[in-house]
Write a protein that holds these residues in place. Structure first.
Motif, PDB file in Angstrom:
ATOM      1  N   ALA A  84      50.508  -6.135   5.602  1.00  0.00           N
ATOM      2  CA  ALA A  84      49.156  -5.681   4.500  1.00  0.00           C
ATOM      3  C   ALA A  84      48.103  -6.571   4.931  1.00  0.00           C
ATOM      4  CB  ALA A  84      49.623  -5.833   3.216  1.00  0.00           C
ATOM      5  N   GLN A  85      48.081  -8.028   4.757  1.00  0.00           N
ATOM      6  CA  GLN A  85      47.183  -8.808   4.947  1.00  0.00           C
ATOM      7  C   GLN A  85      46.261  -8.514   6.369  1.00  0.00           C
ATOM      8  OE1 GLN A  85      47.164 -12.616   6.494  1.00  0.00           O
ATOM      9  NE2 GLN A  85      46.006 -13.240   4.989  1.00  0.00           N
ATOM     10  N   GLN A  86      47.139  -8.407   7.452  1.00  0.00           N
ATOM     11  CA  GLN A  86      46.595  -8.376   8.640  1.00  0.00           C
ATOM     12  C   GLN A  86      46.252  -7.057   8.784  1.00  0.00           C
ATOM     13  OE1 GLN A  86      46.431 -10.450  11.661  1.00  0.00           O
ATOM     14  NE2 GLN A  86      46.805 -11.768   9.560  1.00  0.00           N
ATOM     15  N   GLY A  87      46.391  -5.990   8.204  1.00  0.00           N
ATOM     16  CA  GLY A  87      45.935  -4.627   8.131  1.00  0.00           C
ATOM     17  C   GLY A  87      44.658  -4.629   7.553  1.00  0.00           C
ATOM     18  N   LEU A  88      44.533  -5.529   6.320  1.00  0.00           N
ATOM     19  CA  LEU A  88      42.981  -5.691   5.681  1.00  0.00           C
ATOM     20  C   LEU A  88      42.139  -6.436   6.616  1.00  0.00           C
ATOM     21  CD1 LEU A  88      44.450  -6.602   2.305  1.00  0.00           C
ATOM     22  CD2 LEU A  88      43.010  -4.766   2.798  1.00  0.00           C
ATOM     23  N   VAL A  89      42.569  -7.218   7.337  1.00  0.00           N
ATOM     24  CA  VAL A  89      41.565  -8.040   8.436  1.00  0.00           C
ATOM     25  C   VAL A  89      41.060  -7.043   9.510  1.00  0.00           C
ATOM     26  CG1 VAL A  89      41.680  -9.801  10.293  1.00  0.00           C
ATOM     27  CG2 VAL A  89      42.689 -10.202   8.099  1.00  0.00           C
ATOM     28  N   PHE A  90      42.226  -6.237   9.829  1.00  0.00           N
ATOM     29  CA  PHE A  90      41.777  -5.053  10.877  1.00  0.00           C
ATOM     30  C   PHE A  90      40.684  -3.989  10.197  1.00  0.00           C
ATOM     31  CE2 PHE A  90      42.197  -0.977  12.735  1.00  0.00           C
ATOM     32  CZ  PHE A  90      41.952  -1.158  14.051  1.00  0.00           C
ATOM     33  N   MET A  91      40.938  -3.780   8.990  1.00  0.00           N
ATOM     34  CA  MET A  91      39.965  -2.774   8.470  1.00  0.00           C
ATOM     35  C   MET A  91      38.706  -3.577   8.116  1.00  0.00           C
ATOM     36  SD  MET A  91      42.634  -0.743   5.825  1.00  0.00           S
ATOM     37  CE  MET A  91      41.521   0.325   5.147  1.00  0.00           C
ATOM     38  N   GLY A  92      38.535  -4.550   7.917  1.00  0.00           N
ATOM     39  CA  GLY A  92      37.536  -5.286   7.866  1.00  0.00           C
ATOM     40  C   GLY A  92      36.467  -5.488   9.061  1.00  0.00           C
ATOM     41  N   ARG A  93      37.317  -5.593  10.252  1.00  0.00           N
ATOM     42  CA  ARG A  93      36.621  -5.267  11.619  1.00  0.00           C
ATOM     43  C   ARG A  93      36.306  -4.132  11.816  1.00  0.00           C
ATOM     44  NH1 ARG A  93      39.932  -7.320  16.597  1.00  0.00           N
ATOM     45  NH2 ARG A  93      37.919  -7.453  17.425  1.00  0.00           N
ATOM     46  N   THR A  94      36.606  -3.028  11.247  1.00  0.00           N
ATOM     47  CA  THR A  94      35.858  -1.787  11.156  1.00  0.00           C
ATOM     48  C   THR A  94      34.661  -1.864  10.537  1.00  0.00           C
ATOM     49  OG1 THR A  94      36.840  -0.657   9.571  1.00  0.00           O
ATOM     50  CG2 THR A  94      38.035  -0.713  11.668  1.00  0.00           C
ATOM     51  N   GLY A  95      34.252  -2.440   9.848  1.00  0.00           N
ATOM     52  CA  GLY A  95      33.099  -2.537   9.079  1.00  0.00           C
ATOM     53  C   GLY A  95      33.008  -2.022   7.600  1.00  0.00           C
ATOM     54  N   MET A  96      34.528  -1.791   7.037  1.00  0.00           N
ATOM     55  CA  MET A  96      34.588  -1.396   5.912  1.00  0.00           C
ATOM     56  C   MET A  96      34.077  -2.490   4.834  1.00  0.00           C
ATOM     57  SD  MET A  96      38.255  -0.554   3.912  1.00  0.00           S
ATOM     58  CE  MET A  96      38.703   1.103   4.824  1.00  0.00           C
ATOM     59  N   ASP A  97      33.350  -1.796   3.873  1.00  0.00           N
ATOM     60  CA  ASP A  97      32.659  -2.790   3.039  1.00  0.00           C
ATOM     61  C   ASP A  97      33.656  -3.482   2.109  1.00  0.00           C
ATOM     62  OD1 ASP A  97      32.654  -1.495   0.035  1.00  0.00           O
ATOM     63  OD2 ASP A  97      32.281   0.024   1.672  1.00  0.00           O
ATOM     64  N   THR A  98      33.079  -4.731   1.456  1.00  0.00           N
ATOM     65  CA  THR A  98      34.157  -5.660   0.640  1.00  0.00           C
ATOM     66  C   THR A  98      34.551  -5.011  -0.512  1.00  0.00           C
ATOM     67  OG1 THR A  98      32.265  -6.809  -0.009  1.00  0.00           O
ATOM     68  CG2 THR A  98      33.410  -7.757   1.690  1.00  0.00           C
ATOM     69  N   VAL A  99      33.664  -3.997  -1.070  1.00  0.00           N
ATOM     70  CA  VAL A  99      33.949  -3.242  -2.368  1.00  0.00           C
ATOM     71  C   VAL A  99      35.558  -2.466  -1.844  1.00  0.00           C
ATOM     72  CG1 VAL A  99      33.505  -1.512  -4.032  1.00  0.00           C
ATOM     73  CG2 VAL A  99      32.020  -3.315  -3.396  1.00  0.00           C
ATOM     74  N   ALA A 100      35.256  -1.624  -0.993  1.00  0.00           N
ATOM     75  CA  ALA A 100      36.574  -0.901  -0.385  1.00  0.00           C
ATOM     76  C   ALA A 100      37.751  -1.800  -0.119  1.00  0.00           C
ATOM     77  CB  ALA A 100      36.134   0.041   0.570  1.00  0.00           C
ATOM     78  N   LEU A 101      37.436  -2.822   0.826  1.00  0.00           N
ATOM     79  CA  LEU A 101      38.400  -3.875   0.884  1.00  0.00           C
ATOM     80  C   LEU A 101      39.492  -4.374   0.024  1.00  0.00           C
ATOM     81  CD1 LEU A 101      36.820  -5.633   4.111  1.00  0.00           C
ATOM     82  CD2 LEU A 101      39.005  -4.056   4.114  1.00  0.00           C
ATOM     83  N   THR A 102      38.650  -4.638  -1.284  1.00  0.00           N
ATOM     84  CA  THR A 102      39.229  -5.577  -2.293  1.00  0.00           C
ATOM     85  C   THR A 102      40.066  -4.470  -3.104  1.00  0.00           C
ATOM     86  OG1 THR A 102      37.280  -6.932  -2.472  1.00  0.00           O
ATOM     87  CG2 THR A 102      38.340  -6.573  -4.533  1.00  0.00           C
ATOM     88  N   ALA A 103      39.241  -3.247  -3.191  1.00  0.00           N
ATOM     89  CA  ALA A 103      40.285  -2.144  -3.892  1.00  0.00           C
ATOM     90  C   ALA A 103      41.402  -1.966  -3.060  1.00  0.00           C
ATOM     91  CB  ALA A 103      39.417  -0.695  -4.048  1.00  0.00           C
ATOM     92  N   THR A 104      41.443  -1.773  -1.777  1.00  0.00           N
ATOM     93  CA  THR A 104      42.636  -1.513  -1.126  1.00  0.00           C
ATOM     94  C   THR A 104      43.659  -2.802  -1.178  1.00  0.00           C
ATOM     95  OG1 THR A 104      41.337  -0.417   0.524  1.00  0.00           O
ATOM     96  CG2 THR A 104      43.412  -1.364   1.154  1.00  0.00           C
ATOM     97  N   ALA A 105      42.948  -3.858  -1.019  1.00  0.00           N
ATOM     98  CA  ALA A 105      44.038  -5.227  -1.441  1.00  0.00           C
ATOM     99  C   ALA A 105      44.758  -5.187  -2.829  1.00  0.00           C
ATOM    100  CB  ALA A 105      43.223  -6.481  -1.224  1.00  0.00           C
ATOM    101  N   ARG A 106      44.027  -4.777  -3.515  1.00  0.00           N
ATOM    102  CA  ARG A 106      44.519  -4.745  -5.156  1.00  0.00           C
ATOM    103  C   ARG A 106      45.407  -3.547  -5.230  1.00  0.00           C
ATOM    104  NH1 ARG A 106      38.939  -6.595  -8.301  1.00  0.00           N
ATOM    105  NH2 ARG A 106      39.307  -8.696  -7.630  1.00  0.00           N
ATOM    106  N   SER A 107      45.141  -2.405  -4.477  1.00  0.00           N
ATOM    107  CA  SER A 107      46.275  -1.447  -4.527  1.00  0.00           C
ATOM    108  C   SER A 107      47.603  -2.019  -3.872  1.00  0.00           C
ATOM    109  CB  SER A 107      45.752  -0.140  -3.754  1.00  0.00           C
ATOM    110  OG  SER A 107      46.532   0.905  -3.737  1.00  0.00           O
TER     111      SER A 107
END
Length: 131
Positions: free
Chosen positions: A97-120
């Motif tokens: 999950a953590q590595q997936g978040l890193v990958f999603m961040g590389r796509t340019g996903m904003d930190t608000v969406a990344l944070t919501a995803t991490a919390r989910s």
């Protein structure tokens, strides 16, 4: 890398909070999120072509898994995770999950969406007491 992970997982007052923070850690530094993890990047680029890279990556991920699993055991002992929790399986899920978040961040996903995803992910993988 493993020294910082060990420190983060052992110094938190409660293990389950350390695991939640681990999921959100890449989001805290947007430059890290955008560049990704050197190990993951190297594995993706060279893992199939270079057996040494693949062996190093596998060893590194297993070390990370063991550190996270130790923290899961602590969370079970503290009563924050169910007693039947498989520490290694949960550790691998959290690392993926953590590595997936890193990958999603590389796509340019904003930190608000990344944070919501991490919390989910945390809510699903690390339910609170009594959940």
């Amino acid at each position: 890398m493993h020294g910082r992970l060990r420190e983060a997982l052992t110094e938190a007052p409660r293990a389950v909070e350390a695991l939640r923070m681990m999921l959100e850690a890449p989001i805290g530094d947007p430059t890290e999120t955008r560049r990704g993890c050197l190990l993951a990047n190297s594995t993706c680029e060279l893992g199939n072509a270079d057996p040494d890279v693949l062996a190093h990556a596998r060893s590194s991920y297993e070390t990370s898994t063991a550190l996270i699993a130790d923290c899961v055991v602590r969370a079970v002992r503290e009563g924050d995770l169910p007693s039947g929790t498989d520490p290694v399986a949960l550790a691998r899920a959290l690392l993926a999950a953590q590595q997936g978040l890193v990958f999603m961040g590389r796509t340019g996903m904003d930190t608000v969406a990344l944070t919501a995803t991490a919390r989910s992910l945390a809510a699903q993988l690390l339910p609170g007491r009594g959940d």
